[in-house]
Design a protein around this motif. Structure first.
Motif, PDB file in Angstrom:
ATOM      1  N   THR A  81       0.835  -1.209   0.000  1.00 52.60           N
ATOM      2  CA  THR A  81       0.000   0.000   0.000  1.00 52.60           C
ATOM      3  C   THR A  81       0.864   1.252   0.000  1.00 52.60           C
ATOM      4  O   THR A  81       0.622   2.195  -0.757  1.00 52.60           O
ATOM      5  CB  THR A  81      -0.924  -0.007   1.229  1.00 52.60           C
ATOM      6  OG1 THR A  81      -1.668  -1.216   1.229  1.00 52.60           O
ATOM      7  CG2 THR A  81      -1.868   1.172   1.217  1.00 52.60           C
ATOM      8  N   TYR A 118       2.490   1.699  -3.393  1.00 50.98           N
ATOM      9  CA  TYR A 118       1.498   2.142  -4.360  1.00 50.98           C
ATOM     10  C   TYR A 118       1.255   3.640  -4.199  1.00 50.98           C
ATOM     11  O   TYR A 118       1.266   4.395  -5.176  1.00 50.98           O
ATOM     12  CB  TYR A 118       0.190   1.361  -4.166  1.00 50.98           C
ATOM     13  CG  TYR A 118      -0.867   1.701  -5.181  1.00 50.98           C
ATOM     14  CD1 TYR A 118      -0.954   0.992  -6.371  1.00 50.98           C
ATOM     15  CD2 TYR A 118      -1.761   2.742  -4.950  1.00 50.98           C
ATOM     16  CE1 TYR A 118      -1.915   1.309  -7.312  1.00 50.98           C
ATOM     17  CE2 TYR A 118      -2.723   3.067  -5.893  1.00 50.98           C
ATOM     18  CZ  TYR A 118      -2.801   2.346  -7.072  1.00 50.98           C
ATOM     19  OH  TYR A 118      -3.742   2.674  -8.005  1.00 50.98           O
ATOM     20  N   ALA A 119       1.051   4.059  -2.940  1.00 50.94           N
ATOM     21  CA  ALA A 119       0.785   5.477  -2.676  1.00 50.94           C
ATOM     22  C   ALA A 119       1.966   6.333  -3.110  1.00 50.94           C
ATOM     23  O   ALA A 119       1.799   7.396  -3.712  1.00 50.94           O
ATOM     24  CB  ALA A 119       0.482   5.674  -1.195  1.00 50.94           C
ATOM     25  N   MET A 171       2.150   6.476  -6.939  1.00 51.47           N
ATOM     26  CA  MET A 171       1.052   7.305  -7.425  1.00 51.47           C
ATOM     27  C   MET A 171       1.344   8.783  -7.193  1.00 51.47           C
ATOM     28  O   MET A 171       1.145   9.629  -8.074  1.00 51.47           O
ATOM     29  CB  MET A 171      -0.220   6.902  -6.687  1.00 51.47           C
ATOM     30  CG  MET A 171      -1.390   7.777  -6.998  1.00 51.47           C
ATOM     31  SD  MET A 171      -2.812   6.717  -7.210  1.00 51.47           S
ATOM     32  CE  MET A 171      -3.321   7.191  -8.792  1.00 51.47           C
ATOM     33  N   ALA A 185       1.787  11.550 -10.140  1.00 53.62           N
ATOM     34  CA  ALA A 185       0.902  12.718 -10.149  1.00 53.62           C
ATOM     35  C   ALA A 185       1.728  14.000 -10.104  1.00 53.62           C
ATOM     36  O   ALA A 185       1.493  14.934 -10.879  1.00 53.62           O
ATOM     37  CB  ALA A 185      -0.052  12.654  -8.962  1.00 53.62           C
ATOM     38  N   LEU A 199       1.884  16.891 -13.025  1.00 50.33           N
ATOM     39  CA  LEU A 199       1.464  18.262 -12.743  1.00 50.33           C
ATOM     40  C   LEU A 199       2.584  19.251 -12.990  1.00 50.33           C
ATOM     41  O   LEU A 199       2.361  20.321 -13.553  1.00 50.33           O
ATOM     42  CB  LEU A 199       0.961  18.381 -11.303  1.00 50.33           C
ATOM     43  CG  LEU A 199      -0.382  17.712 -11.039  1.00 50.33           C
ATOM     44  CD1 LEU A 199      -0.839  17.979  -9.634  1.00 50.33           C
ATOM     45  CD2 LEU A 199      -1.425  18.203 -12.036  1.00 50.33           C
ATOM     46  N   VAL A 220       2.911  19.675 -16.823  1.00 55.74           N
ATOM     47  CA  VAL A 220       1.867  20.527 -17.418  1.00 55.74           C
ATOM     48  C   VAL A 220       2.040  21.972 -16.946  1.00 55.74           C
ATOM     49  O   VAL A 220       1.928  22.921 -17.732  1.00 55.74           O
ATOM     50  CB  VAL A 220       0.462  20.006 -17.052  1.00 55.74           C
ATOM     51  CG1 VAL A 220      -0.605  20.972 -17.523  1.00 55.74           C
ATOM     52  CG2 VAL A 220       0.236  18.645 -17.667  1.00 55.74           C
ATOM     53  N   THR A 247       2.648  25.161 -19.530  1.00 55.49           N
ATOM     54  CA  THR A 247       1.661  26.223 -19.720  1.00 55.49           C
ATOM     55  C   THR A 247       2.085  27.534 -19.072  1.00 55.49           C
ATOM     56  O   THR A 247       1.484  28.564 -19.321  1.00 55.49           O
ATOM     57  CB  THR A 247       0.294  25.815 -19.126  1.00 55.49           C
ATOM     58  OG1 THR A 247       0.488  25.444 -17.758  1.00 55.49           O
ATOM     59  CG2 THR A 247      -0.342  24.683 -19.876  1.00 55.49           C
ATOM     60  N   TYR A 272       2.403  30.888 -21.104  1.00 58.19           N
ATOM     61  CA  TYR A 272       1.111  31.386 -21.599  1.00 58.19           C
ATOM     62  C   TYR A 272       0.277  31.968 -20.460  1.00 58.19           C
ATOM     63  O   TYR A 272      -0.355  33.000 -20.589  1.00 58.19           O
ATOM     64  CB  TYR A 272       0.344  30.253 -22.289  1.00 58.19           C
ATOM     65  CG  TYR A 272       1.099  29.641 -23.435  1.00 58.19           C
ATOM     66  CD1 TYR A 272       1.116  30.256 -24.679  1.00 58.19           C
ATOM     67  CD2 TYR A 272       1.823  28.467 -23.246  1.00 58.19           C
ATOM     68  CE1 TYR A 272       1.823  29.702 -25.731  1.00 58.19           C
ATOM     69  CE2 TYR A 272       2.540  27.908 -24.296  1.00 58.19           C
ATOM     70  CZ  TYR A 272       2.535  28.530 -25.529  1.00 58.19           C
ATOM     71  OH  TYR A 272       3.246  27.985 -26.571  1.00 58.19           O
ATOM     72  N   ARG A 273       0.295  31.237 -19.329  1.00 59.65           N
ATOM     73  CA  ARG A 273      -0.478  31.724 -18.188  1.00 59.65           C
ATOM     74  C   ARG A 273       0.044  33.072 -17.715  1.00 59.65           C
ATOM     75  O   ARG A 273      -0.710  33.995 -17.444  1.00 59.65           O
ATOM     76  CB  ARG A 273      -0.411  30.713 -17.037  1.00 59.65           C
ATOM     77  CG  ARG A 273      -1.491  29.654 -17.109  1.00 59.65           C
ATOM     78  CD  ARG A 273      -1.431  28.763 -15.900  1.00 59.65           C
ATOM     79  NE  ARG A 273      -0.207  27.977 -15.885  1.00 59.65           N
ATOM     80  CZ  ARG A 273       0.663  27.934 -14.877  1.00 59.65           C
ATOM     81  NH1 ARG A 273       0.448  28.628 -13.799  1.00 59.65           N
ATOM     82  NH2 ARG A 273       1.749  27.183 -14.961  1.00 59.65           N
ATOM     83  N   ASN A 309      -0.991  35.875 -19.949  1.00 62.85           N
ATOM     84  CA  ASN A 309      -2.398  36.215 -19.730  1.00 62.85           C
ATOM     85  C   ASN A 309      -2.585  37.013 -18.448  1.00 62.85           C
ATOM     86  O   ASN A 309      -3.372  37.952 -18.398  1.00 62.85           O
ATOM     87  CB  ASN A 309      -3.237  34.937 -19.643  1.00 62.85           C
ATOM     88  CG  ASN A 309      -3.470  34.319 -20.994  1.00 62.85           C
ATOM     89  OD1 ASN A 309      -3.481  35.024 -21.995  1.00 62.85           O
ATOM     90  ND2 ASN A 309      -3.633  33.020 -21.036  1.00 62.85           N
ATOM     91  N   GLU A 310      -1.860  36.606 -17.397  1.00 66.28           N
ATOM     92  CA  GLU A 310      -2.003  37.320 -16.127  1.00 66.28           C
ATOM     93  C   GLU A 310      -1.480  38.742 -16.246  1.00 66.28           C
ATOM     94  O   GLU A 310      -2.069  39.689 -15.727  1.00 66.28           O
ATOM     95  CB  GLU A 310      -1.276  36.551 -15.015  1.00 66.28           C
ATOM     96  CG  GLU A 310      -2.143  35.420 -14.476  1.00 66.28           C
ATOM     97  CD  GLU A 310      -1.360  34.296 -13.818  1.00 66.28           C
ATOM     98  OE1 GLU A 310      -0.202  34.528 -13.414  1.00 66.28           O
ATOM     99  OE2 GLU A 310      -1.922  33.186 -13.711  1.00 66.28           O
ATOM    100  N   GLU A 348      -3.949  40.766 -18.091  1.00 61.88           N
ATOM    101  CA  GLU A 348      -5.108  41.054 -17.247  1.00 61.88           C
ATOM    102  C   GLU A 348      -4.820  42.248 -16.339  1.00 61.88           C
ATOM    103  O   GLU A 348      -5.658  43.122 -16.142  1.00 61.88           O
ATOM    104  CB  GLU A 348      -5.435  39.812 -16.409  1.00 61.88           C
ATOM    105  CG  GLU A 348      -6.716  39.895 -15.603  1.00 61.88           C
ATOM    106  CD  GLU A 348      -7.950  40.076 -16.466  1.00 61.88           C
ATOM    107  OE1 GLU A 348      -7.923  39.661 -17.629  1.00 61.88           O
ATOM    108  OE2 GLU A 348      -8.928  40.665 -15.965  1.00 61.88           O
ATOM    109  N   ARG A 352      -4.818  45.322 -18.473  1.00 64.12           N
ATOM    110  CA  ARG A 352      -6.194  45.650 -18.842  1.00 64.12           C
ATOM    111  C   ARG A 352      -6.888  46.411 -17.701  1.00 64.12           C
ATOM    112  O   ARG A 352      -7.598  47.380 -17.913  1.00 64.12           O
ATOM    113  CB  ARG A 352      -6.956  44.357 -19.146  1.00 64.12           C
ATOM    114  CG  ARG A 352      -8.294  44.561 -19.839  1.00 64.12           C
ATOM    115  CD  ARG A 352      -9.194  43.340 -19.758  1.00 64.12           C
ATOM    116  NE  ARG A 352      -8.506  42.062 -19.897  1.00 64.12           N
ATOM    117  CZ  ARG A 352      -8.319  41.431 -21.042  1.00 64.12           C
ATOM    118  NH1 ARG A 352      -8.764  41.952 -22.159  1.00 64.12           N
ATOM    119  NH2 ARG A 352      -7.701  40.267 -21.074  1.00 64.12           N
ATOM    120  N   PRO A 374     -18.389  33.536  -4.105  1.00 63.39           N
ATOM    121  CA  PRO A 374     -19.155  33.911  -5.298  1.00 63.39           C
ATOM    122  C   PRO A 374     -20.564  34.380  -4.924  1.00 63.39           C
ATOM    123  O   PRO A 374     -21.201  33.790  -4.050  1.00 63.39           O
ATOM    124  CB  PRO A 374     -19.217  32.613  -6.097  1.00 63.39           C
ATOM    125  CG  PRO A 374     -18.045  31.814  -5.626  1.00 63.39           C
ATOM    126  CD  PRO A 374     -17.866  32.170  -4.188  1.00 63.39           C
TER     127      PRO A 374
END
Lengths: 208, 218
Positions: A7, A10-11, A14, A18, A22, A25, A29, A32-33, A36-37, A40, A43, A133
């Protein structure tokens, strides 16, 4: 015992896969991020200063207009963004500065612009917030922000005194209405605005 | 929120266990629609359906996450230790959601702003973990992916219908194009606010039940 070891392995595997995915990615990105920031932010500065720009403009175009139209002056603690709208005499400039602080759930950041008299608000905008929100997040809405236009940043005693009124309706020149159900967010915003106004006054006096 | 009910309710969907292919799709997307029948994932439905375009983006994001996570969960189902299977599933879902969020922030900035925190909150959307537990745990990868995508399509369908309705009544527009002229159609701001979403959802569930031939519930 053997089960537990499996166990754990495995953890661990994993978790590693992960994390690897992450960061991969995230790294891909990131440019680009960030663009954009940055766009913003630009703007929002142009919005409070009233710099005209195409609402559908790309990130690069926005930054280009910003660099052409807005004068950036860095002082000790604040960065000043200055702009002279077309219907103003050329030596009359609006000034925008950033304000930031912690809201109820997370950091809040935005810009406040002042008319050339340096006491009347030309506009405010909130470009980063994580408030509830529908309640606190309404500080990012046009309707809430419009109230600030034409308000005075000083109270009757001439101290930094922009008030976001929770207990009663706004009456005076330096008051706006709070958002119902968002007292903590309104109070945080009021505090960070006045802190910024205070620094603005101090730096204004020091640098003339 | 809705996820609390998930453990019991989602796992008892017996009809899906024996379903294959087409049957799986029909069951997942229509007769057992997560929103209209199971009344799950309501929070995000209310939040992002102010415009049809937001609904479409959110629906696509959910299809990717639900399909992808069901596929991976099913692929790993025999080697995942039972004791940590929920947290392992959460990790898989979270990774996929963060990937979607980063891609939106990098390439669809406006949409990322419009959806706000609700993309990240897909992690807590009951339907994703629910399908992982109820279906992907016991079925082969491809069929699980189909089930995940179909379930999310059912969710997306409801989102788009409510989004179209709220945008039309609230802003007089369809996908950003003005169809009801502001000269004679006053904007009904109520539909843009959360109570309007509840009412729209209520009508939709009623319509859904009518179409499925459902009458009074015992």
């Amino acid at each position: 015992m053997k089960d537990s070891a499996y166990t754990l392995c495995y953890a661990a595997v994993m978790g590693l896969v992960a994390a690897g995915l992450l960061s991969g990615v995230g790294g891909l990105t990131a440019p680009y991020r960030e663009a954009n920031e940055q766009a913003e932010k630009v703007r929002n500065i142009m919005k409070v200063l009233g710099v005209e720009h195409d609402p559908g403009a790309s990130a690069e175009e926005l930054v280009e207009v910003f660099e052409r139209e807005v004068e950036v002056v860095e002082k000790d603690r604040l960065t000043y963004y200055r702009f002279s709208p077309e219907d103003f005499p050329p030596d009359q400039k609006r000034t925008a500065v950033q304000f930031s602080g912690s809201g109820m759930w997370g950091p809040i950041a935005g810009f406040i612009a002042l008319e050339p008299d340096m006491r009347t608000v030309a506009g405010i905008s909130v470009y980063s917030q994580e408030e509830t929100p529908g309640l606190g997040a309404e500080i990012a809405s046009e309707g809430f922000q419009q109230q600030f236009r034409g308000r005075s940043i000083f109270d009757d005693a001439g101290k930094p005194g922009l008030r976001i009124m929770v207990e009663r309706e706004a009456r005076d020149e330096h008051e706006v209405d709070a958002i119902t159900g968002a007292t903590m967010t309104s109070e945080s915003l009021e505090r960070m605005l006045n802190e910024t106004i205070k620094i603005l006054m101090e730096e204004g006096l020091k640098h003339g | 929120m809705a996820e609390a009910q998930c453990g019991g309710e989602c796992a008892t969907v017996k009809g899906l266990m024996s379903g294959k292919g087409r049957e799986t799709v029909k069951e997942a997307a229509w007769s057992n629609n997560v929103v209209a029948v199971q009344i799950l994932g309501i929070c995000s439905v209310l939040a992002v359906t102010t415009r049809a375009s937001n609904s479409i983006a959110m629906g696509l994001a959910l299809m990717f996450v639900a399909g992808g996570s069901s596929f991976i969960i099913s692929l790993l189902r025999d080697i995942t230790p039972k004791r940590i299977r929920i947290i392992a599933k959460m990790a898989i879902i979270a990774v996929l959601v963060i990937i979607v969020d980063q891609i939106l922030k990098a390439f669809y900035w406006e949409m990322s702003l419009a959806l706000g925190p609700y993309v990240g909150l897909i992690i807590t959307n009951c339907l994703v973990l629910g399908r992982g537990e109820a279906f992907a745990q016991h079925n082969p990868p491809l069929l699980s992916a189909v089930d995940g995508i179909a379930t999310a399509t059912g969710y997306a369908g409801v989102l788009v219908v409510i989004g179209l309705f709220r945008e039309l009544v609230g802003a007089g527009e369809i996908l950003g194009i003005t169809v009801l002229s502001p000269e004679w159609y006053p904007r009904n701001q109520f539909m843009i606010l959360a109570p309007g979403a509840f009412i729209a959802l209520g009508f939709l569930i009623a319509l859904f039940n009518h179409m499925r031939g459902e009458t009074a519930v015992e």
